[in-house]
Design a protein around this motif. Structure first.
Motif, short mmCIF file in Angstrom:
data_model
loop_
_atom_site.label_atom_id
_atom_site.label_comp_id
_atom_site.label_asym_id
_atom_site.label_seq_id
_atom_site.Cartn_x
_atom_site.Cartn_y
_atom_site.Cartn_z
N ALA A 5 0.83 -1.21 0.00
CA ALA A 5 0.00 0.00 0.00
C ALA A 5 0.85 1.25 0.00
CB ALA A 5 -0.95 0.01 1.20
N GLY A 6 1.93 1.21 -0.77
CA GLY A 6 2.72 2.43 -0.95
C GLY A 6 3.73 2.69 0.14
N GLY A 7 3.94 1.80 1.09
CA GLY A 7 4.89 2.06 2.16
C GLY A 7 5.82 0.89 2.37
N SER A 8 7.04 1.13 2.88
CA SER A 8 7.99 0.07 3.19
C SER A 8 8.08 -0.07 4.70
CB SER A 8 9.36 0.40 2.61
OG SER A 8 9.28 0.48 1.20
N TYR A 9 8.12 -1.30 5.17
CA TYR A 9 8.07 -1.55 6.61
C TYR A 9 9.26 -2.41 7.01
CZ TYR A 9 3.26 0.08 6.27
OH TYR A 9 2.13 0.83 6.04
N ALA A 15 6.27 -4.33 13.54
CA ALA A 15 5.82 -4.44 14.93
C ALA A 15 4.55 -3.62 15.13
CB ALA A 15 6.92 -3.96 15.88
N LEU A 16 4.49 -2.44 14.50
CA LEU A 16 3.29 -1.62 14.58
C LEU A 16 2.11 -2.33 13.90
CD1 LEU A 16 2.42 1.20 15.62
CD2 LEU A 16 2.84 2.05 13.30
N ALA A 17 2.40 -2.97 12.77
CA ALA A 17 1.36 -3.70 12.07
C ALA A 17 0.84 -4.86 12.92
CB ALA A 17 1.89 -4.22 10.73
N LEU A 38 -2.84 4.37 18.54
CA LEU A 38 -1.53 4.41 17.90
C LEU A 38 -1.14 5.81 17.43
CD1 LEU A 38 -1.59 1.13 15.74
CD2 LEU A 38 -0.72 1.46 18.06
N GLY A 39 -2.08 6.72 17.44
CA GLY A 39 -1.80 8.08 17.01
C GLY A 39 -1.62 8.21 15.51
N VAL A 40 -2.37 7.41 14.75
CA VAL A 40 -2.33 7.48 13.29
C VAL A 40 -3.75 7.60 12.76
CG1 VAL A 40 -0.21 6.10 13.18
CG2 VAL A 40 -2.43 4.95 13.05
N SER A 41 -3.89 7.78 11.44
CA SER A 41 -5.23 7.85 10.86
C SER A 41 -5.81 6.45 10.71
CB SER A 41 -5.17 8.52 9.49
OG SER A 41 -4.53 7.67 8.55
N ARG A 42 -7.14 6.38 10.58
CA ARG A 42 -7.75 5.06 10.40
C ARG A 42 -7.39 4.47 9.04
NH1 ARG A 42 -12.79 5.32 7.66
NH2 ARG A 42 -13.54 7.43 7.31
N PHE A 43 -7.07 5.32 8.07
CA PHE A 43 -6.60 4.82 6.77
C PHE A 43 -5.23 4.16 6.92
CE2 PHE A 43 -9.36 8.51 5.96
CZ PHE A 43 -10.35 7.87 5.25
N LYS A 44 -4.40 4.72 7.81
CA LYS A 44 -3.11 4.11 8.10
C LYS A 44 -3.29 2.76 8.78
CE LYS A 44 1.43 4.00 8.70
NZ LYS A 44 2.36 3.88 7.56
N ALA A 46 -5.77 0.75 8.31
CA ALA A 46 -6.16 -0.20 7.25
C ALA A 46 -4.94 -0.70 6.50
CB ALA A 46 -7.15 0.47 6.30
N ARG A 47 -3.97 0.20 6.23
CA ARG A 47 -2.75 -0.20 5.53
C ARG A 47 -1.90 -1.12 6.40
NH1 ARG A 47 -2.86 5.25 3.69
NH2 ARG A 47 -1.27 5.88 5.19
N LEU A 48 -1.86 -0.83 7.71
CA LEU A 48 -1.12 -1.70 8.62
C LEU A 48 -1.71 -3.12 8.65
CD1 LEU A 48 -0.57 0.76 11.62
CD2 LEU A 48 1.24 -0.21 10.16
N LEU A 49 -3.03 -3.21 8.65
CA LEU A 49 -3.67 -4.52 8.66
C LEU A 49 -3.40 -5.27 7.36
CD1 LEU A 49 -7.11 -3.56 10.27
CD2 LEU A 49 -5.20 -4.74 11.37
N ASP A 50 -3.44 -4.54 6.24
CA ASP A 50 -3.10 -5.17 4.96
C ASP A 50 -1.67 -5.67 4.96
OD1 ASP A 50 -5.60 -4.71 3.91
OD2 ASP A 50 -5.04 -2.89 2.82
N THR A 51 -0.78 -4.88 5.52
CA THR A 51 0.63 -5.25 5.57
C THR A 51 0.84 -6.49 6.43
OG1 THR A 51 1.37 -2.98 5.25
CG2 THR A 51 2.92 -4.48 6.33
#
Length: 334
Positions: A5-9, A15-17, A38-44, A46-51
């Motif tokens: 989703a456009g990000g590298s982890y 660990a955040l994911a 977590l102090g992030v957006s809900r869209f973030k 969603a990306r963490l869960l996908d990751t």
């Protein structure tokens, strides 16, 4: 390093994911709650869960009750383009014994033995979760259907209506009217049933019979049918109520019309075409009435594979409840 989703982890991002996944999948927190924590957006989130899923950190397993074969159920649903298929397990899995080795009795007495009772009970368990108090539920007749009625346990004030007339069957403890009445009593609902043969000698006799008060009341409800459970029979002795009710000349004429299957008084060819081979003589629900309802078909016996395919091809049913050997026979023929 995982990319999604456009990000590298890296390890820290993963660990955040993992934390987001733990809160969401294990603890049932919403994405909004997790975002706040977590102090992030809900869209973030969603990306963490996908990751987490893409990286193999989350593995989702869906189980099934031991009585149901989930692989055959899913395969049958796809192969026959059904809304749902429920297959009684036999412990052999999706490959197991070839359908070529099966016979119509399935080593369990076919529909008339323990296998039919088990499939009927499975159909009851399924149907009870579909029926609500405003439903008009049509019930067919047969050994598996008798097991369905006897197993009903949910209290729901629905209306249960007889779908077709019947014939004398010494091997069945419950006739068609008793089946409807028993099911309605167990559910705390209303019963609409009648005593009538499924086939009359001529159209005039059938019309006169349908004017009798009990028959007229039941047939009046069929226009509002919302759910129905039908059985599927092959066009052969002891496999179809209509077949067994006819004289030999009528049987030969229907056979000559290409009929291979019968369900609730409707006669069908191998291509799934409903044939009016006994015009206005059958005391049963009509094709148009049945098509308005959500229809669950119950089928027992691998020898009925051709008949089941015929009924499914017709589009009359959207759900099939059956058992493993018949499911395999249907998949082999697909």
């Amino acid at each position: 390093m995982a990319t999604k989703a456009g990000g590298s982890y890296g390890a820290g991002g993963l660990a955040l994911a993992v934390e987001a996944a733990r809160r969401f999948y294990v603890e049932g927190a919403s994405k909004v709650q997790i975002a706040d924590e977590l102090g992030v957006s809900r869209f973030k989130v969603a990306r963490l869960l996908d990751t987490a899923r893409a990286a193999g950190l989350v593995q989702i397993t869906i189980g099934a009750p031991p009585q149901v074969d989930p692989y055959l159920s899913a395969g049958l649903r796809r192969a026959l383009d059904l809304r749902h298929a429920v297959v009684l397990a036999d412990g052999r899995g999706p490959v197991g014994k070839s359908s070529d080795d099966d016979d119509g009795d399935d080593d369990d007495g076919g529909e008339r033995g323990p296998l039919g009772a088990a499939v009927g009970k499975l159909a009851c368990d399924y149907l009870q979760h579909l029926v609500g108090p405003d439903d008009v539920v049509g019930l067919a007749w047969g050994h598996a259907m008798a097991a369905l009625g006897g197993a009903w346990s949910e209290r729901v004030a629905a209306t249960f209506v007889q779908l077709a007339g019947s014939i004398a069957r010494p091997d069945l403890a419950l006739g068609a009217p008793e089946l409807v009445r028993t099911t309605a009593e167990r559910a705390g609902g209303r019963a609409a049933c009648y005593y009538a043969p499924i086939v009359l000698p001529d159209a005039g006799s059938a019309t006169a019979l349908q004017q009798q008060i009990g028959v007229r009341e039941a047939f009046g409800l069929l226009d509002g049918l919302t759910k129905a459970v039908v059985s599927i029979g092959a066009w052969s002795p002891r496999e179809s109520t209509v077949y067994d009710a006819l004289e030999e000349a009528d049987r030969d004429r229907v056979t000559g019309a290409g009929v291979v299957a019968e369900t609730t008084g409707l006669l069908l060819t191998a291509e799934g075409v409903v044939v009016d081979a006994l015009p206005d003589r059958v005391v049963a629900v009509g094709e148009t009435q049945l098509r308005r309802a959500r229809v669950v078909a119950v089928a027992v016996g691998a020898s009925r594979a051709l008949a089941v395919r015929s009924v499914v091809r017709s589009g009359l049913v959207d759900t099939l409840v059956t058992h493993a050997s018949l499911a395999r026979a249907l998949l082999v023929a697909s």
